[in-house]
Design a protein around this motif. Structure first.
Motif, PDB file in Angstrom:
ATOM      1  N   UNK A  61       0.840  -1.208   0.000  1.00  0.00           N
ATOM      2  CA  UNK A  61       0.000   0.000   0.000  1.00  0.00           C
ATOM      3  C   UNK A  61       0.872   1.254   0.000  1.00  0.00           C
ATOM      4  N   UNK A  62       1.932   1.253   0.780  1.00  0.00           N
ATOM      5  CA  UNK A  62       2.829   2.408   0.828  1.00  0.00           C
ATOM      6  C   UNK A  62       3.509   2.619  -0.525  1.00  0.00           C
ATOM      7  N   UNK A  63       3.948   1.550  -1.164  1.00  0.00           N
ATOM      8  CA  UNK A  63       4.570   1.673  -2.496  1.00  0.00           C
ATOM      9  C   UNK A  63       3.577   2.219  -3.517  1.00  0.00           C
ATOM     10  N   UNK A  64       2.333   1.747  -3.452  1.00  0.00           N
ATOM     11  CA  UNK A  64       1.297   2.233  -4.371  1.00  0.00           C
ATOM     12  C   UNK A  64       1.092   3.742  -4.182  1.00  0.00           C
ATOM     13  N   UNK A  65       0.929   4.177  -2.933  1.00  0.00           N
ATOM     14  CA  UNK A  65       0.711   5.609  -2.685  1.00  0.00           C
ATOM     15  C   UNK A  65       1.908   6.444  -3.101  1.00  0.00           C
ATOM     16  N   UNK A  66       3.105   5.907  -2.956  1.00  0.00           N
ATOM     17  CA  UNK A  66       4.313   6.644  -3.370  1.00  0.00           C
ATOM     18  C   UNK A  66       4.329   6.893  -4.876  1.00  0.00           C
ATOM     19  N   UNK A  67       3.710   5.985  -5.627  1.00  0.00           N
ATOM     20  CA  UNK A  67       3.640   6.182  -7.078  1.00  0.00           C
ATOM     21  C   UNK A  67       2.606   7.234  -7.464  1.00  0.00           C
ATOM     22  N   UNK A  68       1.453   7.251  -6.787  1.00  0.00           N
ATOM     23  CA  UNK A  68       0.405   8.184  -7.208  1.00  0.00           C
ATOM     24  C   UNK A  68       0.496   9.546  -6.513  1.00  0.00           C
ATOM     25  N   UNK A  69       1.217   9.631  -5.387  1.00  0.00           N
ATOM     26  CA  UNK A  69       1.404  10.907  -4.690  1.00  0.00           C
ATOM     27  C   UNK A  69       2.851  10.988  -4.203  1.00  0.00           C
ATOM     28  N   UNK A  70       3.787  11.163  -5.134  1.00  0.00           N
ATOM     29  CA  UNK A  70       5.207  11.171  -4.767  1.00  0.00           C
ATOM     30  C   UNK A  70       5.620  12.456  -4.046  1.00  0.00           C
ATOM     31  N   UNK A  71       6.534  12.293  -3.100  1.00  0.00           N
ATOM     32  CA  UNK A  71       7.100  13.451  -2.408  1.00  0.00           C
ATOM     33  C   UNK A  71       7.870  14.317  -3.404  1.00  0.00           C
ATOM     34  N   UNK A  72       7.752  15.629  -3.235  1.00  0.00           N
ATOM     35  CA  UNK A  72       8.549  16.560  -4.026  1.00  0.00           C
ATOM     36  C   UNK A  72       8.157  16.704  -5.481  1.00  0.00           C
ATOM     37  N   UNK A  73       6.985  16.246  -5.863  1.00  0.00           N
ATOM     38  CA  UNK A  73       6.550  16.373  -7.257  1.00  0.00           C
ATOM     39  C   UNK A  73       6.532  17.853  -7.631  1.00  0.00           C
ATOM     40  N   UNK A  74       7.185  18.263  -8.708  1.00  0.00           N
ATOM     41  CA  UNK A  74       7.235  19.679  -9.078  1.00  0.00           C
ATOM     42  C   UNK A  74       5.880  20.267  -9.473  1.00  0.00           C
ATOM     43  N   UNK A  75       4.882  19.420  -9.712  1.00  0.00           N
ATOM     44  CA  UNK A  75       3.546  19.929 -10.037  1.00  0.00           C
ATOM     45  C   UNK A  75       2.801  20.463  -8.820  1.00  0.00           C
ATOM     46  N   UNK A  76       3.205  20.076  -7.606  1.00  0.00           N
ATOM     47  CA  UNK A  76       2.508  20.551  -6.402  1.00  0.00           C
ATOM     48  C   UNK A  76       2.869  22.006  -6.139  1.00  0.00           C
ATOM     49  N   UNK A  77       1.874  22.816  -5.849  1.00  0.00           N
ATOM     50  CA  UNK A  77       2.136  24.212  -5.474  1.00  0.00           C
ATOM     51  C   UNK A  77       2.123  24.390  -3.963  1.00  0.00           C
TER      52      UNK A  77
END
Length: 137
Positions: A61-77
């Motif tokens: 579950x943690x690996x799945x969430x890391x793929x769909x909501x990765x830390x540091x994604x440049x798209x996040x404001x």
């Protein structure tokens, strides 16, 4: 109507099992039939029921969430509290901030392999508060 507050410090991202503590509150309240409601008072952690026998389930579950909501994604404001800030909010929105479980014959009506968990979505330790309300039928 018994109301309890569960408070603890998480070590950071990951799962914290609450089944035994919640079961203890149900038992001490002496409710034969009713409902157990849990509500987490945070926007960067969540509550869930998942398998408690094989820890690989929680790791997956943690690996799945890391793929769909990765830390540091440049798209996040939004990131005022660091690179795990917005991903933690996304993770909590995709999961649950509350759970309601039936109480039957004085026990939580959980399946054989089910456990109650707080899923911490932040990488650093956090103080977490859960309100637990028990209702008699």
């Amino acid at each position: 109507m018994p109301v309890f507050r569960i408070e603890f410090q998480t070590p950071g991202r990951g799962f914290h099992e609450l089944t035994d503590e919640v079961t203890g509150h149900v038992r001490s309240a002496g409710i034969g039939t009713g409902l157990c409601h849990l509500f987490i008072r945070h926007t960067s952690a969540s509550l869930l029921i998942t398998e408690n026998a094989d820890p690989a389930v929680r790791a997956d579950l943690e690996r799945f969430m890391s793929r769909i909501a990765p830390d540091g994604d440049p798209d996040w404001t939004h990131g005022s509290e660091g690179p795990d800030d917005m991903p933690a909010h996304i993770r909590s929105v995709l999961t649950a901030s509350e759970l309601t479980l039936p109480i039957r014959e004085g026990r939580l009506s959980l399946g054989t392999w089910q456990g109650i968990y707080l899923w911490e979505h932040r990488t650093r330790p956090r103080h977490r508060v859960i309100d637990l309300t028990l209702l008699r039928a």
